[in-house]
Design an enzyme around this catalytic site. Structure first.
Site, PDB file in Angstrom:
ATOM      1  N   GLU A   1       0.899  -1.291  -0.034  1.00 23.94           N
ATOM      2  CA  GLU A   1      -0.062  -0.043   0.243  1.00 23.94           C
ATOM      3  C   GLU A   1       0.964   1.430  -0.029  1.00 23.94           C
ATOM      4  O   GLU A   1       2.084   1.338   0.524  1.00 23.94           O
ATOM      5  CB  GLU A   1      -0.921   0.150   1.460  1.00 23.94           C
ATOM      6  CG  GLU A   1      -1.776  -1.042   1.206  1.00 23.94           C
ATOM      7  CD  GLU A   1      -3.096  -0.792   0.349  1.00 23.94           C
ATOM      8  OE1 GLU A   1      -3.357  -0.034  -0.124  1.00 23.94           O
ATOM      9  OE2 GLU A   1      -3.874  -2.032   0.640  1.00 23.94           O
TER      10      GLU A   1
ATOM     11  N   ASN B   1     -12.041   4.437  -7.613  1.00 23.22           N
ATOM     12  CA  ASN B   1     -11.880   5.117  -6.401  1.00 23.22           C
ATOM     13  C   ASN B   1     -11.614   6.661  -6.971  1.00 23.22           C
ATOM     14  O   ASN B   1     -10.271   7.103  -6.771  1.00 23.22           O
ATOM     15  CB  ASN B   1     -10.852   4.513  -5.648  1.00 23.22           C
ATOM     16  CG  ASN B   1     -10.831   5.451  -4.277  1.00 23.22           C
ATOM     17  OD1 ASN B   1     -11.452   6.075  -3.878  1.00 23.22           O
ATOM     18  ND2 ASN B   1      -9.469   5.338  -3.770  1.00 23.22           N
TER      19      ASN B   1
ATOM     20  N   LYS C   1      -1.021  -0.129 -12.549  1.00 22.94           N
ATOM     21  CA  LYS C   1      -1.635   0.846 -13.570  1.00 22.94           C
ATOM     22  C   LYS C   1      -0.395   1.130 -14.723  1.00 22.94           C
ATOM     23  O   LYS C   1      -0.756   1.335 -15.864  1.00 22.94           O
ATOM     24  CB  LYS C   1      -1.853   2.194 -12.959  1.00 22.94           C
ATOM     25  CG  LYS C   1      -3.036   2.030 -11.947  1.00 22.94           C
ATOM     26  CD  LYS C   1      -3.172   3.475 -11.184  1.00 22.94           C
ATOM     27  CE  LYS C   1      -4.505   3.443 -10.187  1.00 22.94           C
ATOM     28  NZ  LYS C   1      -4.081   2.276  -8.918  1.00 22.94           N
TER      29      LYS C   1
ATOM     30  N   TYR D   1       5.462  -3.947  -8.069  1.00 26.89           N
ATOM     31  CA  TYR D   1       4.311  -4.574  -8.720  1.00 26.89           C
ATOM     32  C   TYR D   1       4.641  -5.057 -10.230  1.00 26.89           C
ATOM     33  O   TYR D   1       3.996  -6.021 -10.766  1.00 26.89           O
ATOM     34  CB  TYR D   1       3.437  -3.386  -9.029  1.00 26.89           C
ATOM     35  CG  TYR D   1       2.490  -3.053  -8.059  1.00 26.89           C
ATOM     36  CD1 TYR D   1       1.234  -3.445  -7.759  1.00 26.89           C
ATOM     37  CD2 TYR D   1       3.079  -2.076  -6.904  1.00 26.89           C
ATOM     38  CE1 TYR D   1       0.761  -3.048  -6.651  1.00 26.89           C
ATOM     39  CE2 TYR D   1       2.336  -1.771  -5.869  1.00 26.89           C
ATOM     40  CZ  TYR D   1       1.074  -2.223  -5.729  1.00 26.89           C
ATOM     41  OH  TYR D   1       0.141  -1.882  -4.576  1.00 26.89           O
TER      42      TYR D   1
END
Length: 352
Positions: free
Chosen positions: A120, A184, A245, A151
């Protein structure tokens, strides 16, 4: 003559076991070398105290070696293994939510290291002041973590995978200039403000729960591939925080990423040159929108953003077991007596 043959036979039978023993020993040494190479410790036991987000995976067999070719690494999740574990890993989300607790009531074996793990951004990690003077290791996406678990990352292509791309072909099957997938959405986020300005200048196709047009997992990349550019906007502006992303949505989706998140230097450290467009490179959002339109109209300029694919491919990290195996590759090189006296300050990148 017969006596001579008998002596030769007896000599051979005496020597044969020694030869076979020597061959076996050599093979054993070779196998041992393979399993102990890379970390200096042939047996590191990593105990995962609780599975991230409650999703458990099989730890049967030699997972690290069989799947990821990491030698000498044993993953376990039985709390009964606590006294013999070299490293105990705690995932932050469950600790902060109170779903799991630190075993502070158990006698901690000498030399055992406790590891804090999270993917996070700092804003979503909760109050880490609770964990002062507890953890010896950090496992996160940060490049300066004790164990870095990004990631995604770049890997060089094998010789048989290298195929020279026709850059002009990157234009094919594109129907939208810019697209964005967001669930979000918060108006106070910087990414939301940039999106609002940009969408007033150029058309932006938006997917996700925010616009009530969610994409199924098998439709995500095909939808992005129809766009020239993809807004790989992070929801937090934090050191090294570069999520899926970029790695999955943009790179694997086949759109040029327009990135916003950590500083440009962080992207330069991990991503191919001229493979992305950073918002900070432009004096205004209007300048950015103008640039995107110009590049999309020029096949050669647009295609140049894909030349990195000739030599590189993207590897995604999605399996927590693979991430845990990385502990063993770093174990012997890490300080034995390190303690994070102020984990919150380290996560917030204060005085680091």
């Amino acid at each position: 003559m017969k006596r001579h043959h008998l002596l030769l036979l007896l000599s051979f039978l005496c020597v044969l076991p020694l030869c076979l023993l020597n061959v076996w020993l050599r093979g054993f040494e070779a196998r041992t070398a393979v399993h102990s190479s890379g970390n200096g410790d042939s047996n590191v036991t990593v105990l995962l105290w609780h599975w991230p987000f409650g999703v458990s995976l099989s730890l049967e067999g030699d997972v690290c070696w069989d799947f990821y070719r990491v030698p000498g690494c044993r993953l376990v999740n039985q709390h009964s293994m606590f006294p013999s574990a070299d490293v105990v890993v705690f995932h932050n989300r469950e600790l902060i939510q109170g779903i799991q607790k630190l075993p502070l009531d158990l006698p901690r074996p000498q030399g055992q290291r406790w590891a804090w793990m999270s993917l996070e951004a700092p804003a979503n990690n909760g109050n880490l002041k609770l964990f002062a003077n507890i953890f010896n290791m950090t496992i996160t996406y940060r490049r300066d973590a004790d164990v870095t678990i990004p990631y995604g990352k770049l890997q060089p292509k094998d010789a048989q995978e290298v195929v020279e791309l026709v850059v002009e072909d990157a234009h094919l099957n594109k129907s939208s200039l810019v697209c964005w997938v967001v669930s979000n959405y918060r108006s106070k986020h910087k990414r939301s403000q940039v999106f609002k300005e940009l969408s007033a200048i150029v058309p932006v196709k938006v997917y996700g729960r925010w616009t009530e047009t969610p994409l199924l997992s098998n439709a995500l990349l095909p939808s992005i591939s129809s766009c020239y550019f993809y807004l790989a906007f992070e929801n937090s502006m934090a050191k090294d925080y570069i999520s899926e992303k970029l790695w999955r949505n943009a790179y694997q989706g086949g759109a040029v990423p327009v990135v916003m998140g950590p500083p440009l230097a962080d992207y330069k450290a991990v991503a191919p040159p001229h493979s992305y467009i950073h918002v900070d490179d432009f004096a205004s959002v209007k300048d950015l929108g103008t640039y995107l339109q110009q590049v999309a109209e020029d096949k050669k300029r647009y295609g140049a953003y894909f030349t990195w694919r000739n030599r590189w491919k993207v590897k995604l990290y999605t399996d927590w077991r693979e991430r845990l195996c990385q502990i063993c590759t770093r174990y012997s090189t890490l300080p034995q007596h390190k303690v994070y006296t102020d984990l919150q300050a380290w996560i917030d990148n204060i005085n680091t």
